[in-house]
Design an enzyme around this catalytic site. Sequence first.
Site, PDB file in Angstrom:
ATOM      1  N   GLU A  33       0.864  -1.186   0.000  1.00 35.19           N
ATOM      2  CA  GLU A  33       0.000   0.000   0.000  1.00 35.19           C
ATOM      3  C   GLU A  33       0.898   1.232   0.000  1.00 35.19           C
ATOM      4  O   GLU A  33       1.781   1.355   0.829  1.00 35.19           O
ATOM      5  CB  GLU A  33      -0.910  -0.005   1.228  1.00 35.19           C
ATOM      6  CG  GLU A  33      -1.648   1.299   1.503  1.00 35.19           C
ATOM      7  CD  GLU A  33      -2.477   1.822   0.334  1.00 35.19           C
ATOM      8  OE1 GLU A  33      -3.270   1.037  -0.230  1.00 35.19           O
ATOM      9  OE2 GLU A  33      -2.309   3.002  -0.035  1.00 35.19           O
ATOM     10  N   THR A  42     -10.217   5.891  -2.457  1.00 37.58           N
ATOM     11  CA  THR A  42     -11.655   5.751  -2.742  1.00 37.58           C
ATOM     12  C   THR A  42     -12.392   4.960  -1.658  1.00 37.58           C
ATOM     13  O   THR A  42     -13.548   5.232  -1.362  1.00 37.58           O
ATOM     14  CB  THR A  42     -11.824   5.080  -4.119  1.00 37.58           C
ATOM     15  OG1 THR A  42     -11.027   5.801  -5.059  1.00 37.58           O
ATOM     16  CG2 THR A  42     -13.271   5.102  -4.578  1.00 37.58           C
ATOM     17  N   SER A  47     -19.944   6.688  -0.202  1.00 33.09           N
ATOM     18  CA  SER A  47     -21.195   6.844   0.558  1.00 33.09           C
ATOM     19  C   SER A  47     -21.356   5.805   1.660  1.00 33.09           C
ATOM     20  O   SER A  47     -22.248   5.922   2.486  1.00 33.09           O
ATOM     21  CB  SER A  47     -22.406   6.735  -0.371  1.00 33.09           C
ATOM     22  OG  SER A  47     -22.309   7.620  -1.442  1.00 33.09           O
ATOM     23  N   HIS A  51     -25.035  -1.666  -1.718  1.00 36.73           N
ATOM     24  CA  HIS A  51     -26.047  -1.566  -2.770  1.00 36.73           C
ATOM     25  C   HIS A  51     -26.765  -2.879  -2.979  1.00 36.73           C
ATOM     26  O   HIS A  51     -26.235  -3.953  -2.704  1.00 36.73           O
ATOM     27  CB  HIS A  51     -25.394  -1.104  -4.079  1.00 36.73           C
ATOM     28  CG  HIS A  51     -25.043   0.348  -4.075  1.00 36.73           C
ATOM     29  ND1 HIS A  51     -25.978   1.333  -4.209  1.00 36.73           N
ATOM     30  CD2 HIS A  51     -23.847   0.980  -3.925  1.00 36.73           C
ATOM     31  CE1 HIS A  51     -25.386   2.521  -4.154  1.00 36.73           C
ATOM     32  NE2 HIS A  51     -24.081   2.324  -3.970  1.00 36.73           N
ATOM     33  N   ILE A 343     -13.044  -0.536 -10.888  1.00 35.29           N
ATOM     34  CA  ILE A 343     -13.889  -0.907  -9.750  1.00 35.29           C
ATOM     35  C   ILE A 343     -14.359   0.382  -9.064  1.00 35.29           C
ATOM     36  O   ILE A 343     -13.738   0.892  -8.133  1.00 35.29           O
ATOM     37  CB  ILE A 343     -13.160  -1.814  -8.736  1.00 35.29           C
ATOM     38  CG1 ILE A 343     -12.418  -2.946  -9.440  1.00 35.29           C
ATOM     39  CG2 ILE A 343     -14.154  -2.363  -7.711  1.00 35.29           C
ATOM     40  CD1 ILE A 343     -13.271  -3.991 -10.105  1.00 35.29           C
ATOM     41  N   SER A 349     -19.834  -2.867  -2.216  1.00 34.01           N
ATOM     42  CA  SER A 349     -20.800  -3.960  -2.052  1.00 34.01           C
ATOM     43  C   SER A 349     -20.295  -5.226  -2.732  1.00 34.01           C
ATOM     44  O   SER A 349     -20.539  -6.340  -2.268  1.00 34.01           O
ATOM     45  CB  SER A 349     -22.145  -3.581  -2.675  1.00 34.01           C
ATOM     46  OG  SER A 349     -22.428  -2.225  -2.465  1.00 34.01           O
ATOM     47  N   CYS A 407     -12.102  12.276  23.551  1.00 36.88           N
ATOM     48  CA  CYS A 407     -12.836  12.921  22.451  1.00 36.88           C
ATOM     49  C   CYS A 407     -14.219  13.237  22.966  1.00 36.88           C
ATOM     50  O   CYS A 407     -15.018  12.350  23.224  1.00 36.88           O
ATOM     51  CB  CYS A 407     -12.900  12.001  21.234  1.00 36.88           C
ATOM     52  SG  CYS A 407     -14.059  12.535  19.968  1.00 36.88           S
ATOM     53  N   CYS A 409     -16.742  14.854  21.659  1.00 37.98           N
ATOM     54  CA  CYS A 409     -17.919  14.786  20.786  1.00 37.98           C
ATOM     55  C   CYS A 409     -18.420  13.355  20.649  1.00 37.98           C
ATOM     56  O   CYS A 409     -19.613  13.101  20.601  1.00 37.98           O
ATOM     57  CB  CYS A 409     -17.598  15.338  19.411  1.00 37.98           C
ATOM     58  SG  CYS A 409     -16.889  16.976  19.437  1.00 37.98           S
ATOM     59  N   CYS A 449      -9.577  16.867  21.005  1.00 38.83           N
ATOM     60  CA  CYS A 449      -8.863  15.610  21.234  1.00 38.83           C
ATOM     61  C   CYS A 449      -7.473  15.564  20.618  1.00 38.83           C
ATOM     62  O   CYS A 449      -6.651  14.770  21.036  1.00 38.83           O
ATOM     63  CB  CYS A 449      -9.692  14.419  20.763  1.00 38.83           C
ATOM     64  SG  CYS A 449      -9.927  14.390  18.986  1.00 38.83           S
TER      65      CYS A 449
END
Lengths: 484, 420, 123
Positions: A33, A42, A47, A51, A343, A349, A407, A409, A449
């Site tokens: 990586e 990505t 989102s 799906h 892709i 999904s 943290c 929040c 934080c």
Amino acid sequence: MKNFHIAIIGGGVIGSAIARELSRYELDIILFEKESDVASSTSKANSGVIHSGINSPPKSLKAHFCVEGNKIFQSLAEELSVPVKFTGKYIIARNEEEIKDLIKLKKNGIENNVKGLRLIEAEEINSNEPNISSKYALFVPSAGITLPYQLTIALAENSIINGVKFLLETKIIDINNINNKYNIKTNNGLFKSDFIINAAGLNCRDIVQMLEEPDFKVYPCRGEYLVLDKNCNSLIKKLIYPIPQKKYGFLGIHITPTIDGNILLGPTFEYINNINDTKTTKEKMNLILKEVKEIIPSVNEKAVINAYSGIRCKISPPEYDRISDFRVENSKINPGLINLLGIESPGLSAAPAIAKEVVKIISKNIELSKKTKFISKYEKYKKFSDMTNVKKSKIIKRDTNWGRIICRCENVTEAEVINALSNPLGAKTLSSVKYRCRAGMGRCQGGFCTQHIIRIMEEKFNLDRTKIKLKSQKSNLFIGKIRE
Amino acid sequence: MILIKVTSDVTVIGGGPAGLAAGISAKESGAEKVIIIDRNNWIGGILPQCIHDGFGIEATGLSQTGPEYINEYIKKARNLGITLLIETMVLNFNNKLEIISASKKGLLKIKSKSIILAMGCREKTRGNLIIPGDRPSGIYTAGLAQALINLYNIMPGKNIVILGSGDVGLIMARRLKIEGANILGVIEILPYPNGLPRNVVQCLKDYNIPLFLNHTITSIEGKDRLKKITIAKVDKNKKPILGTEKTIKCDTLLLSVGLIPENEISSDAGIIIDSSTGGPIVNQDYRTTIPGIYACGNCLQVYDTVDLLSIHAKIAGRQSAINTLKENNNNINYADKKIIVKPGNGIKHIIPQQINITGMINFSIRVDEPKNSTKISFKLNKNEIFIKNLKYLNPASIINVKVKIPKFSKNNILEVSLNE
Amino acid sequence: MNEETNITCILCPIGCEIRINKKELFIIDGAKCEKGIEYSKNEVFNPKRILTTSILVKNGILPLLSVKTSKPIPKEKIFKILKIIKRTSVNAPVEMGEIIIQNVLGTGSDIIATKTIKKFETS
């Protein structure tokens, strides 16, 4: 030079899912990586939707892998302690004309073997989603949400437990085919492998080009998002989508609840020239708010706590008027180079099913034998904020770091930050912490934080403050001390 | 036993200047057991990181630094025997005045006769402003940068731009300049500086730091660390004017663009929040819409000086103590009589939002734009009951006005407005 | 030559805009208090400021000790004094009010601690 059976390039959700699927077998596997953590591109900026497969053209790989991936998503997520929620989705028609599109979509879905589709009317929409004004909608029960980065991280970390070697911050410089064995030159040394799995996402063409002339191009297509504060979480319960644009497979700016209670607005759709150009723009931010207000008039831009963008890896040009398909194939020129090209959505999904397909391709070439001791379960602590008072009390008694909230929040504890920093990948950026335990992801966006995480990094992990990074290798946070 | 159970007369959530002033005042007004809870591992809130001077001038005539100012309060609180719980985070509380908090000792459940909210505020972030562009490292809120440099010995960057001319931003411009950074400019979208005049002089003018009024940031660039920003002039509607863009090369951007009162746990408990102050709706005693719960400090409204904040916090503390001394606490009879206070022309916000008694009432008022000279008028059911000339009004400063409220009956409206 | 100048008083949050005659050093208008008159007269020829910053602490529970000048110092000496401060370090414990540097740069002003810092005890 080290020898491996399998070298995977790219630690996104696809590369990590493949690594985990292959780690069931007696194989020496390495994953490269280039960034400082997995899910750095990505796979983190999308989102987070599981799906149903309703939108993809029948008989396409997209439809096939998406529907198959959807089926196994729940069990995979449970094994890896990654949250999923099949909220269902409403695709809404804003006028009579669009009802025809809903009917077409439903037909398409049935052809793709998507179950439970149902056209519904205003009454049912209003009773479930009172903030939406729409007369008709298509209800898709098998759509859901997950945390894409947590899934990728869990797939990667579980692979490591099962013997896969991960090298972060490792860029592929060149690959040579020597009698169908591959020599891989990286900034972290030379490696040899029988198979190369090209899961490099937006960089997939560069990898192909190291071995053969690619027959495709990448057309990066940016999608921008806005994130709403958790206090808006009562706005919607399901995924709310408009009718997709007919061309290009663009699903339209939609409204997505997230596992953590925030709401995502977006994405936009814009072809760009540079695969790394993840900027956000005022123009698109305004467009998102405008389009969302057409669906939910009560959305308030004051509730926006963050904006980001992700880039789709499209392999058909903008002028091509059909939805392009995934490519999952063993190279004919360089046997053993398995390419995963284009892709984009619904890649998240589809990832579990694509991983199984890659195993199938490999098993046609070499005999695979299953490990006797594959550890499929990846247990993680429940979030402190999700525990009952009794559980909270007990865990603090066991380890007092659970009683120190750093943290404000998200109510993330010092213990959770320490756990995040102790990850088997060795990722130690501020973002690695954020994506593993949510510290810094809330409404103050790290204002409180950050200082505590830095303190923990210095005190407990002996990191040098001038080397602490936000996310990428050169994204240093500080320049030094004011007094020495 | 799983939860550690404790009872208290007055429990203060937040150990900054407001919480300390309120807690001390509660104790001095007769509350027997007072607990102050703070999430940090120190008491004093952000004052230990405000090492500049200028604190306490209005109250004592002496200009102290933040740590010196708060030290007096901490000493006093200790001497009075107030329980100070640090590294303790309040997770939630309810209208029965039960607080659940977490610390290394475990989960604590505190049942109180009165609660004082003093949670302070948080800084607005880049997300709140929706500034477009890349998302590199090197972007900090001014308060975080202040903590890094003054508490942790961390230098955040070298070539720095500050967005927003609020006091924290101005103070940080000077602080970083002193430590050798280049401050390339302070960008302010308004036509006037948002901080106090003295800070514009001693933080910017003293060091020749440019102030760009009527400007905003239109883009942020940098894949890894921040590389440059683009600023542009804005028109009357605060929209960037095309063609006025200018890029500034920098590695650090500090945001000083406003503060948001922290009231998530207040709303969760059912306390009603005023959208103009961002804090709980309170009456003349600083009592919120839940009996027995009081609010003060920056979670009530964002103050520009600690002096006025402390004065008001002390009133909240005293009232919370009076509440504990009543037999039927939590049920102070404010009668059905009440006045709803409404901000009128030129008024951004006003506290208290409700009045239940007659007599002298202290109002905190923020105007919506600077004015050299104007009249402020209080109209009770459309009859003027008070009028006063005011000079040099600045939205950055809270105006404190005392008004005598005459006898009234049933429901009433008090409208407060500026007259030209 | 214009003999008038405007000075913004920095002594308190009001920030009076004081008009002053530079030559004769008399106040034309704008000052709301005596201190402001004094300040604006000084500001014309000999502007002075309180300097606040930090000094390195060794063996303390905090890495930095906040300090200030005991009196306002001439503005042009700020960076010279900072150079001295950057070279200085103190050992914990330090008490608030302790003099860290006496009569810094001959200004008649001391550098004093504005925080109490305890010694770091390894348990």
